[in-house]
Design a protein around this motif. Structure first.
Motif, PDB file in Angstrom:
ATOM      1  N   UNK A   1      -0.877   0.391  10.194  1.00 26.02           N
ATOM      2  CA  UNK A   1      -1.754  -0.407   9.342  1.00 26.02           C
ATOM      3  C   UNK A   1      -1.109  -1.767   9.120  1.00 26.02           C
ATOM      4  N   UNK A   2      -1.863  -2.862   9.300  1.00 24.27           N
ATOM      5  CA  UNK A   2      -1.285  -4.201   9.138  1.00 24.27           C
ATOM      6  C   UNK A   2      -1.067  -4.580   7.679  1.00 24.27           C
ATOM      7  N   UNK A   3      -0.137  -3.897   7.040  1.00 25.05           N
ATOM      8  CA  UNK A   3       0.217  -4.253   5.662  1.00 25.05           C
ATOM      9  C   UNK A   3       0.965  -5.584   5.685  1.00 25.05           C
ATOM     10  N   UNK A   4       0.590  -6.486   4.806  1.00 25.78           N
ATOM     11  CA  UNK A   4       1.234  -7.793   4.797  1.00 25.78           C
ATOM     12  C   UNK A   4       1.994  -8.020   3.508  1.00 25.78           C
ATOM     13  N   UNK A   5       2.737  -9.123   3.494  1.00 22.45           N
ATOM     14  CA  UNK A   5       3.604  -9.400   2.369  1.00 22.45           C
ATOM     15  C   UNK A   5       2.882  -9.603   1.068  1.00 22.45           C
ATOM     16  N   UNK A   6       1.716 -10.230   1.102  1.00 24.89           N
ATOM     17  CA  UNK A   6       1.002 -10.471  -0.149  1.00 24.89           C
ATOM     18  C   UNK A   6       0.525  -9.166  -0.769  1.00 24.89           C
ATOM     19  N   UNK A   7       0.132  -8.213   0.081  1.00 25.98           N
ATOM     20  CA  UNK A   7      -0.295  -6.925  -0.460  1.00 25.98           C
ATOM     21  C   UNK A   7       0.880  -6.180  -1.085  1.00 25.98           C
ATOM     22  N   UNK A   8       2.053  -6.292  -0.492  1.00 28.62           N
ATOM     23  CA  UNK A   8       3.244  -5.662  -1.071  1.00 28.62           C
ATOM     24  C   UNK A   8       3.538  -6.263  -2.433  1.00 28.62           C
ATOM     25  N   UNK A   9       3.464  -7.585  -2.529  1.00 28.67           N
ATOM     26  CA  UNK A   9       3.698  -8.232  -3.819  1.00 28.67           C
ATOM     27  C   UNK A   9       2.598  -7.897  -4.825  1.00 28.67           C
ATOM     28  N   UNK A  10       1.387  -7.697  -4.302  1.00 28.66           N
ATOM     29  CA  UNK A  10       0.276  -7.346  -5.176  1.00 28.66           C
ATOM     30  C   UNK A  10       0.517  -6.008  -5.864  1.00 28.66           C
ATOM     31  N   UNK A  11       1.238  -5.120  -5.196  1.00 27.11           N
ATOM     32  CA  UNK A  11       1.520  -3.807  -5.758  1.00 27.11           C
ATOM     33  C   UNK A  11       2.750  -3.807  -6.670  1.00 27.11           C
ATOM     34  N   UNK A  12       3.444  -4.916  -6.751  1.00 27.48           N
ATOM     35  CA  UNK A  12       4.643  -4.985  -7.579  1.00 27.48           C
ATOM     36  C   UNK A  12       4.257  -4.938  -9.059  1.00 27.48           C
ATOM     37  N   UNK A  13       4.795  -3.989  -9.813  1.00 23.56           N
ATOM     38  CA  UNK A  13       4.475  -3.934 -11.252  1.00 23.56           C
ATOM     39  C   UNK A  13       5.161  -5.066 -12.005  1.00 23.56           C
ATOM     40  N   UNK A  14       4.711  -5.281 -13.202  1.00 20.95           N
ATOM     41  CA  UNK A  14       5.316  -6.346 -14.004  1.00 20.95           C
ATOM     42  C   UNK A  14       6.788  -6.066 -14.243  1.00 20.95           C
TER      43      UNK A  14
ATOM     44  N   UNK B   1      13.222 -11.152  -5.604  1.00 18.74           N
ATOM     45  CA  UNK B   1      12.460 -10.734  -6.777  1.00 18.74           C
ATOM     46  C   UNK B   1      12.741  -9.278  -7.117  1.00 18.74           C
ATOM     47  N   UNK B   2      13.063  -8.513  -6.101  1.00 18.79           N
ATOM     48  CA  UNK B   2      13.325  -7.092  -6.311  1.00 18.79           C
ATOM     49  C   UNK B   2      14.788  -6.810  -6.638  1.00 18.79           C
ATOM     50  N   UNK B   3      15.621  -7.829  -6.593  1.00 23.07           N
ATOM     51  CA  UNK B   3      17.046  -7.615  -6.830  1.00 23.07           C
ATOM     52  C   UNK B   3      17.516  -8.202  -8.152  1.00 23.07           C
TER      53      UNK B   3
END
Length: 1789
Positions: free
Chosen positions: A1216-1229, A1258-1260
């Protein structure tokens, strides 16, 4: 007689009407002010002058949608009260879709319309510039090269990643990687099949995208010939087989050109001067500078721009060059360069340009014409200019060069200077190409690489880099600001050939120039008004036509003569007087005639001689204007009244004054009353029969005779005297042709009168009234509708049919007489009548071979039998009558040719008979006679060039069926032919099953018989088409693989472009996942029918999914006691819930394995993560009791939540062509553990590669250790084996041992540091990196130095084990081949960590300076031994190194057991077996051999008391514990050895051991040692369960599933979290990915499986003391898709089928070809063994056609099975499927 134009209408640009109805689009046009800086510089007044732009000019530009033609022209559009200035435009024809396109310009607005529909409007008011011109051209277009950064769906960019270095340890599944564009998915390690190249969406937008064969890359050579006299040359060599081109609109403003692709992308190219006009080339556009323009410098003097391609002439070339070309939208415009000769080397596929190559700088040249042809066509690429000073035309041949921007340099080992030059060149190439390279969806992640052509002459050394300029152009998309690439620039004064090599350009060669004239001698001014266009001679030769508007002269220059004579004489083809002229496709497909005006009348030149055909306009031309809609206001009404008065003039006073805007067969004419009309000049035969006959006659008769016949036919068909308004041209076209032929056969006047009298006295009337006769009307209507003539005749009596046909023939004769009297033929056909009859007869023979053209066959037969009657050839008449042509010819002495030469001609007795010729060839030929000659063809028999001079095209023009069948039967009759040569020839000439079905039986039967003989056992080396030909579409599809997408010229259904989809999609289709009501969008289960086909029983997936679901409320039974208080009952409930929570918290890790790759998320929604529901429903009261989590330790639920997040992320398919914006979209506050697990899953499936590096941190930065650990490990897994620099930096930042010695401790947690250690191992997998290997050994040593008081916080055991795994990953399977690590003494140090007796203190590096002051402490084997043993085992994996294995020996006496922990025995056995890989046997005897003799003897002798052996009861328990650990280690070794193999022997062996340990775990324990033994038995049972699941991964084995289900049901205080984890992991493995996946046995797979199923599981949910729980998910890197699915080729559905699989013995010590093999009878679908061990796969069923695929030799079929997992089969007729008819009772045997 004149040909009448039928279609005429008043012309009005569509854009003008659109603007009229939408005036707001042009309200602001011209209201802005332009600053004239040139006036400011030249005047003393220092205030810049402003001039107001007024939209006083409007222009339009018409072209054709679709493929490109080659007719650029210029036209003007004048209307009352408005003046439209013309713009050059080009035509693009598409015969399949005859639609005009228009570009309408008004000020800064452009309206693009197609047909009568407006497609798009552009407005450039914000640029404050008017549109100078607009063109439709074709430019290089590749979505992979659109932008420096890849932009995802929501606009956030992501950067290219570095190329992954393939680890040499994996032979089955090489790890390569790359990045993908916004359409294709990132490839994960799990992909195992190739996918399509991407369906071009622009192909559905008016054929906007196509593949053209392009070009060339430049390479410079100074090599001279032997004579040393030839000049140096530039060779343009092909760099790629195909370069994608797409149609675009080039909108030219004052100083910028906007290139709008129809796909939506826009490029901007800056221009050095204002543009006057432009033309499209084969690739790109050419622009002409506006006259009188000169750049000014600050001193008011003319300034000139320097261009990099103009070094030979100094500065200012670009600004003063009259012509610039834009080839590539990402490059700057280049000057048109002149070379002496342009030659093609077909052998080397080179385009050679003779030096010197100089820019065209003479600004006296005006652009007049450019051919716009397909880059793959053979048409000439010509460019015509007019020299104002010399007053002469120049004809040039041009060649365009498209530089391949995707070309990247490969690293070369060379000297330092050469390497620097290579880096500079690579950087420049990288600057021209984006930093991303597309990944084709293949079975492994690949980066497409194209090698650039080296330069033979070394360019000058680079000097100081020039300032960074706006390179080439930019794409109007979001740019990624995180680029880490620095660009190097060569000197601006580098060698010009080097620059040309790296840029696109166009080159011209002078072919011809007019004789120079002067103003005084000619009386003409330098402003000569001429028009240039291209036309064709009768034989298809190209003619450059030049029309002089001053002298009203039209001359034609023969292009073929130009090329051959080279500036010589005799190239003029004709010269006419004409006031206007344009080329138009009037009488021939794909060829242009000339429409011209003489004395106000329209004439047509049709290809030869000086004779012109008169063209008449319709009589109702006034009615067209009278029918216009009334204007809305009074002013318009006045204009209309004036117009009506003008139109009141008689038609005789109107004349045509101008021709313009030709496209295909349409052109605008301007009348003397200033009105413009668009007419369609189409006199092309619509009937293919008439077209073929005319083509045959052009070969059979001289050109003057043929032109007479052709004109006579056109007069009959299109003249006013013959053309009936009510008649259908398709119905009467053949009548007109037949009558035209007969017109040339009439005799003198007396014979004609006699013939006419005979016709009038005949019983059947020949007047037009006979058309009303029913029989004839029915016959004609049938011909119009294309019905079978026999079907029509079947509904009539024979008498009626014969009467109708007889009437048809008499009609031909009558019309021929009438035509003869009206206009006597100029030529006679009698002297060529035999050639005419022979040519038409061969056409008829070709028609007879097509069953679906019976009506054409009958029509032609009637004409031929009439001609045979006229010639008195009785043998021919008999032949036609025998061929079902009725004998109804009109025989009259006045209509006969009495020439003795004709009657006695050799052909009169022998009509060519193809059927008899085939019969002679199929009966065999005497070898002594040699091969029989081929059947004659019209284009071969006759000497005349006809309408096709090109020999290649001439061969393909006529009688294709005859031609192909003739060559086939010639080979068929050859006794020396190869057995399959006829089949291969059938394919090579383009035959298929549909073509064979059209053939008559006597011709097709020999071919069908031959094809049937191959059907059961065809050769294995045939092409795909050959298998389709014999009816074995299953083999063809197996070889062909995925259907390739093709950009069609017509709109096609996207859903049918790629019917053979990727394996995971096919399996998901077979699974038919249905939605549940609870969470229908994301929860999937397969249907019961598919479960039965795959697993043999239904409901198993449902059960497994329900068992592993942690989001449901569980049910427990708690016995109630009446004497219990509520408080006691609550405590009892909480106790049961605590035991239940151990199972619930361990469900996530198994659910992730089960649901791997089974979901495609919605990109518009956040992906859900299942909740952990710890409450329970207490039975029998069914009361829901909530679990009190306050009693749990802090962070106790973090790891279960982490596993839940992993399980959610694992469901996302790797494709599935998951992209970076979708990954960030799933990032919780706020980051949490579950999202950390989700990130780890995305990394394991490769999706984290799409996350931009700027978002990594952002994740670190947030304070969540589990989220940071999940992200770090996920990134490392995504870049596994790549040695990627940016990932290494990320990991090193968190690991103190990789930081400088004086670095500040960043205080990262133990969890983060441990994760980074393993991440280093993953990134450097198999690399043997010296630095990283040394660090990992030091990490093991450093773990030994951790003080006991810090152990609870730092977990030294876990850190040391992780370092051991990382070291094993880095040196995976290399053994002693690690040359770069020999001096580090890694092996010796590891032995010292494992056993102090093996420690060697003097080993180099042992007392490393990096060790602490406590490095001399005694080695704590409890900490270092596990990691050391794992590292040794992985380092020497499969090396069969006996020396190393002996050092890991087990103790051979009872006292020695006191020095080794019992659980270490398991690791020793496991490590030793990893080394001695081939010695692992799936038998109980082999397991017993692993036990030391003293243990085996003590356990086997049950009759002797232990005291007699000197052992106590305690010692006996110790022996049992040692034996259990050894057996568990052996079982795990067997599981890894036969991972995913479905080996029945291994499974049975493991199942027996499982039952043994399960039974022993239920025994009673009376003392402490027995309790320890029982606990060990439970642990060993769990280990053996996982080993068995590893072997049977993906099979859904029912026996093992029943045992695992019983383990799942255990709830109690003696069942801990780790036991449930092992059970659930084993259960998930049994149905990996819903059955789609299994496990591999590559080095990478073994290493990651060992890390995931490390045999010591945690005791509680937050236990990470010995092995970090995050590492339990690395099994994803070991997955392989080896599911084999038979698919019926007829319906493309999965089916159940018996197969015979021949498998080699799995003995790596023996060469594969020398191993024994065995046959295994299986029923597919199934998970097959390792593809590397399969010798062949055979379809073993009488219901299906036999198919044997040799996996070792048949590379094509084997690769498709390996990469796609599909076996195509074809069911025989009369047989049912096994599901529909299990017993075979309804099948035909």
């Amino acid at each position: 007689m004149a040909l009448k134009v039928q279609d005429i209408k008043v012309f009005s640009p569509r854009g003008e009407r659109y603007i009229r109805h939408n005036p707001h689009l042009a309200d602001s046009v011209g209201t802005f002010e332009e600053v004239d800086f040139s006036a400011f510089l030249l005047s003393n007044d220092h205030s810049p002058r402003k001039k107001r732009s007024v939209p006083e000019t409007q222009s339009y530009h018409i072209s054709f949608s679709g493929n490109r033609g080659k007719l650029p022209v210029a036209g003007k559009y004048d209307e009352v009260a408005k003046s439209y200035q013309s713009l050059p435009y080009q035509t693009f024809e598409n015969q399949a879709a005859d639609i005009e396109e228009e570009l309408y310009i008004i000020g800064s607005t452009l309206v693009w319309s197609r047909g009568d529909q407006v497609i798009k409007s552009f407005n450039f008011d914000q640029d404050k510039q008017h549109i100078r011109t607009a063109l439709i051209g074709w430019f290089p277009y590749d979505e992979d090269l659109l932008e420096p950064t890849l932009t995802n769906i929501q606009g956030l960019p992501f950067r290219q990643t570095s190329q992954l270095a393939t680890a040499p340890v994996d032979s089955q599944r090489k790890l390569t990687t790359g990045v993908v564009d916004n359409v294709e998915a990132t490839q994960s390690p799990l992909k195992r099949r190739y996918t399509n190249q991407g369906f071009d969406i622009s192909s559905h937008m008016d054929n906007g995208s196509r593949h053209g064969e392009q070009p060339y890359s430049l390479s410079y050579s100074t090599k001279k010939t032997k004579s040393d006299l030839s000049p140096p040359f530039l060779a343009l060599t092909k760099t790629c087989d195909e370069k994608k081109l797409q149609k675009a609109i080039c909108i030219v403003l004052k100083d910028i050109a906007k290139i709008h692709f129809i796909s939506g992308h826009t490029f901007s190219v800056h221009l050095p001067f204002p543009v006057h006009t432009g033309r499209a080339m084969d690739v790109g556009v050419i622009l002409e500078r506006r006259q009188g323009y000169q750049e000014l410098n600050s001193n008011g003097q003319g300034a000139r721009f320097e261009h990099k391609d103009t070094k030979p002439t100094g500065k200012g070339v670009a600004a003063n060059a009259p012509l610039l070309v834009i080839i590539h939208p990402r490059e700057e415009p280049t000057v048109l360069s002149v070379t002496d000769t342009i030659s093609y080397d077909m052998a080397k596929k080179e385009l050679r340009l003779t030096e010197p190559i100089l820019p065209l700088t003479d600004d006296n040249h005006e652009l007049k014409f450019v051919t716009t042809c397909d880059s793959r066509s053979d048409e000439s690429r010509l460019l015509v200019t007019y020299h104002k000073k010399e007053m002469s035309h120049y004809i040039w041949r041009y060649a365009s060069h498209v530089y391949d921007n995707s070309t990247s340099s490969t690293e070369k080992e060379s000297s330092t200077l050469a390497r620097k030059e290579e880096l500079i060149r690579a950087a420049n190439e990288a600057y021209h190409s984006p930093t991303t390279t597309p990944v084709k969806q293949t079975g492994k992640r690949n980066i497409r690489q194209t090698s650039s052509v080296a330069i033979t002459s070394t360019p000058p050394k680079p000097t100081t880099p020039p300032p960074l300029t706006r390179k080439d152009s930019f794409v109007q998309y979001h740019d990624d600001l995180s680029s880490e690439t620095d660009f190097l620039h060569t000197s601006e004064y580098a060698d010009s050939s080097f620059e040309r090599r790296n840029h696109s350009g166009a080159y011209i060669e002078l072919l011809w120039s007019e004789k120079r004239t002067t103003r005084s001698s000619s009386g003409r001014t330098t402003d000569k008004s001429t028009e240039v266009f291209m036309a064709h001679d009768l034989d298809g030769s190209e003619l450059v036509c030049i029309h002089d508007n001053h002298s009203n002269t039209l001359i034609g220059i023969n292009v073929t003569a130009l090329v051959n004579v080279r500036r010589g004489r005799g190239v003029k083809a004709f010269e006419f007087k004409a006031s206007a002229a344009q080329s138009i496709r009037a009488t021939r497909h794909n060829y242009y005639d000339i429409l011209l005006i003489q004395n106000g009348k329209v004439k047509l030149w049709i290809g030869s001689g000086t004779a012109l055909v008169d063209i008449s306009l319709p009589n109702n031309i006034h009615e067209l204007d009278a029918g216009l809609n009334s204007p809305p206001d009074n002013t318009k009404r006045k204009e209309l009244r004036t117009l009506v008065r003008q139109l009141s003039m008689s038609e005789e006073t109107l004349s045509v004054t101008e021709l313009k805007d030709p496209t295909h067969n349409k052109v605008n004419i301007t009348m003397s009353n200033s009105r413009t009309y668009r007419i369609t000049v189409d006199f092309t035969p619509k009937s293919s029969l008439v077209q073929d006959c005319l083509m045959a006659l052009s070969f059979a008769v001289p050109i003057n005779v043929f032109q007479s016949i052709r004109q006579r036919f056109m007069y009959h068909q299109y003249s006013e005297e013959w053309k009936s308004e009510a008649a259908d041209s398709l119905a009467d076209e053949w009548d007109h042709f037949a009558s035209a032929i007969l017109c040339f056969l009439h005799g003198d006047e007396m014979e004609r009168e006699e013939l006419l009298a005979s016709l009038e006295n005949d019983n059947v009337s020949v007047s037009t009234d006979f058309l009303d006769q029913p029989a004839y009307s029915n016959l004609i209507s049938g011909l119009k509708l294309g019905d079978d003539i026999q079907g029509i005749i079947g509904h009539q009596s024979d008498n009626e049919t014969s009467q109708a046909q007889y009437s048809m023939i008499k009609k031909w004769i009558y019309k021929s007489l009438e035509s003869y009297e009206k206009r006597k033929p100029e030529e006679s056909l009698i002297s060529n009548i035999t050639s005419v009859v022979l040519g038409l007869h061969l056409i008829w023979e070709d028609l007879r071979l097509d069953k679906y053209r019976k009506q054409d066959t009958m029509n032609m037969g009637l004409l031929l039998i009439q001609l045979a009657t006229i010639l008195q050839w009785d043998e021919w008449k008999i032949y036609y009558i025998d061929s079902s042509i009725p004998d109804i010819s009109y025989d009259h002495p006045a209509f006969q040719i009495n020439s003795i030469d004709v009657q006695n001609h050799i052909l009169s007795q022998f009509p060519p008979d193809f059927g008899a010729w085939v019969q002679d060839h199929t009966q065999g030929v005497d070898p002594s006679r040699g091969p029989l000659p081929p059947f004659p063809l019209p284009q071969d028999l006759f000497p005349y060039p006809g309408m096709m001079a090109n020999p290649i095209l001439r061969k393909r023009t006529l009688c294709l069926l005859l031609q192909r069948l003739s060559s086939i039967f010639v080979v068929y009759s050859d006794p020396l032919r190869d057995a399959s040569s006829v089949v291969l020839l059938l394919i090579s000439v383009g035959f298929n099953q549909g073509d064979l079905a059209k053939l008559p039986n006597n011709v097709s039967k020999p071919i069908y018989d031959m094809l049937e003989s191959y059907k059961s056992n065809p050769p294995a080396d045939w092409p795909v088409e050959a298998y389709n030909m014999i009816g074995r579409e299953d083999i063809a599809e197996q070889i062909k693989g995925e259907s390739q997408n093709s950009t069609n010229d017509l709109d096609i259904d996207v859903t049918h472009v790629n019917d053979r989809r990727k394996t995971h999609m096919l399996v998901e289709e077979a699974l038919a996942f249905e939605s549940e009501s609870k969470n229908s969008e994301y929860e999937e289960i397969p249907t019961r029918s598919i479960q039965k086909m795959r697993f043999g029983h239904v409901g198993v997936i449902d059960t497994a999914r329900a068992i592993l679901d942690s989001s449901v409320v569980s049910e427990i039974t708690v016995p109630e006691h009446l004497d219990m208080s509520d408080e006691d009952l609550s405590v009892e409930h909480q106790t049961h819930l605590t035991n239940l929570s151990h199972r619930t918290l361990a469900l996530g890790i198994g659910r992730g394995i089960l649901s791997f790759g089974t979901c495609q998320p919605d990109p518009t929604k956040a992906f859900p993560i299942a909740e952990l529901v710890l409450s329970a429903k207490v039975l029998p009261m069914r009361t829901v009791v909530q679990f009190d989590i306050s009693t749990l330790p802090k962070d106790y639920l973090d790891w279960p939540a982490f596993h839940n997040g992993v399980a959610a992320g694992m469901r996302i398919s790797p494709d599935v062509p998951v992209n970076g914006s979708w990954i960030l979209y799933n990032k919780p506050e706020e980051l949490n553990p579950s999202h950390g697990g989700f990130l780890l899953a995305l990394g394991l499936t490769g999706h984290l590669r799409r996350l931009p590096i700027v978002d990594w941190y952002r994740y670190l930065t947030e304070n969540c250790d589990l989220a940071s650990a999940g992200f770090i490990l996920g990134v490392a897994a995504a870049y596994c084996g790549s040695r990627d620099g940016k990932v290494t930096k990320l990991l090193s930042m968190h690991l103190p041992s990789l930081l400088p010695l004086d670095s500040t401790d960043l205080g990262h947690s133990h969890l983060t540091q441990t994760t980074c250690i393993l991440g280093i191992g993953l990134v450097y997998m198999g690399s043997c990196d010296r630095r990283m290997a040394s660090v990992m050994v030091d990490e093991i040593s450093r773990s030994n130095d951790i003080l006991p008081e810090d152990a609870a916080k730092c977990h030294p055991e876990s850190r040391a084990l992780t370092a051991g795994f990382a070291l094993g990953f880095i040196t995976l399977g290399q053994g002693d081949n690690t040359i770069g690590l020999a001096d580090l003494g890694i092996k010796e140090r590891l032995f010292g960590f494992m056993d102090e007796k093996l420690a060697l203190p003097n080993v180099p590096g042992y007392n490393s300076s990096k060790t602490s002051s406590r490095s001399n402490r005694r080695i704590n084997l409890d900490v270092t031994a596990p990691g050391a043993m794992i590292a040794i085992g992985l380092m020497y994996l499969k090396t069969e190194d006996v020396r190393i294995a002996e050092k890991i020996a087990l103790p051979d006496t009872l006292p020695m057991l006191d020095y080794i922990r019992p659980d270490f025995l398991l690791l020793r056995v496991l490590s030793r077996n990893l080394i001695m890989w081939s010695h692992i046997k799936p038998t109980e005897a082999w397991i017993q051999e692993q036990l030391p003799d003293f243990i085996e003897n003590a356990l086997n002798d049950n009759t002797i008391y232990p005291q007699e052996h000197g052992a106590s009861y305690c010692d006996m328990e110790i022996l049992q514990q040692a034996a259990s650990n050894i057996i568990a280690g052996c079982c795990l070794s067997i599981g890894l050895r036969y991972a995913g193999s479905r080996n029945e022997e291994a499974f049975r062996c493991l199942l027996k051991q499982f039952d043994f340990f399960a039974k022993r775990s239920q025994s009673t324990a009376s003392n402490f040692q027995q309790k320890i033994t029982r606990s060990l038995m439970k642990a060993c049972r769990d280990i053996v369960a996982t080993a068995a699941s590893i072997v049977m991964a993906g099979t859904g084995n029912q026996e093992l599933w029943e045992r695992l289900s019983s383990l799942h049901d255990r709830i109690g205080p003696d069942v801990n979290y780790g036991s449930h984890m092992a059970t659930h992991m084993a259960a998930g493995l049994l149905f990996t990915g819903g059955g789609k996946y299994t496990l591999g046995t590559s080095n990478l797979a073994i290493a990651t499986l060992l890390c995931s199923f490390y045999p010591f599981f945690p005791t509680v949910a937050d236990d990470n003391m010995y092995h970090l729980q995050a590492f339990r998910h690395l099994w994803a890197l070991a997955l392989e898709c080896r599911w084999l699915i038979p698919r019926d080729i007829e319906n493309d559905q999965p089916c159940r089928l018996p197969l015979t699989v021949t498998v080699f013995d799995d003995d790596p010590s023996i060469a594969l070809s020398a191993r024994k093999h065995r046959d295994i009878n299986v029923v597919a679908p199934l998970v097959v063994p390792d593809f590397g061990l399969i010798k062949s796969i055979k379809v073993d069923s009488p219901r299906y056609w036999p198919l044997v695929i040799n996996m070792q030799e048949d590379v094509r079929s084997a690769n498709n099975i390996i990469h796609r997992g599909i076996l195509y089969v074809k069911r025989k007729k009369g047989h049912e499927t096994y599901d529909a008819d299990p017993k075979g009772r309804r099948s035909v045997h």
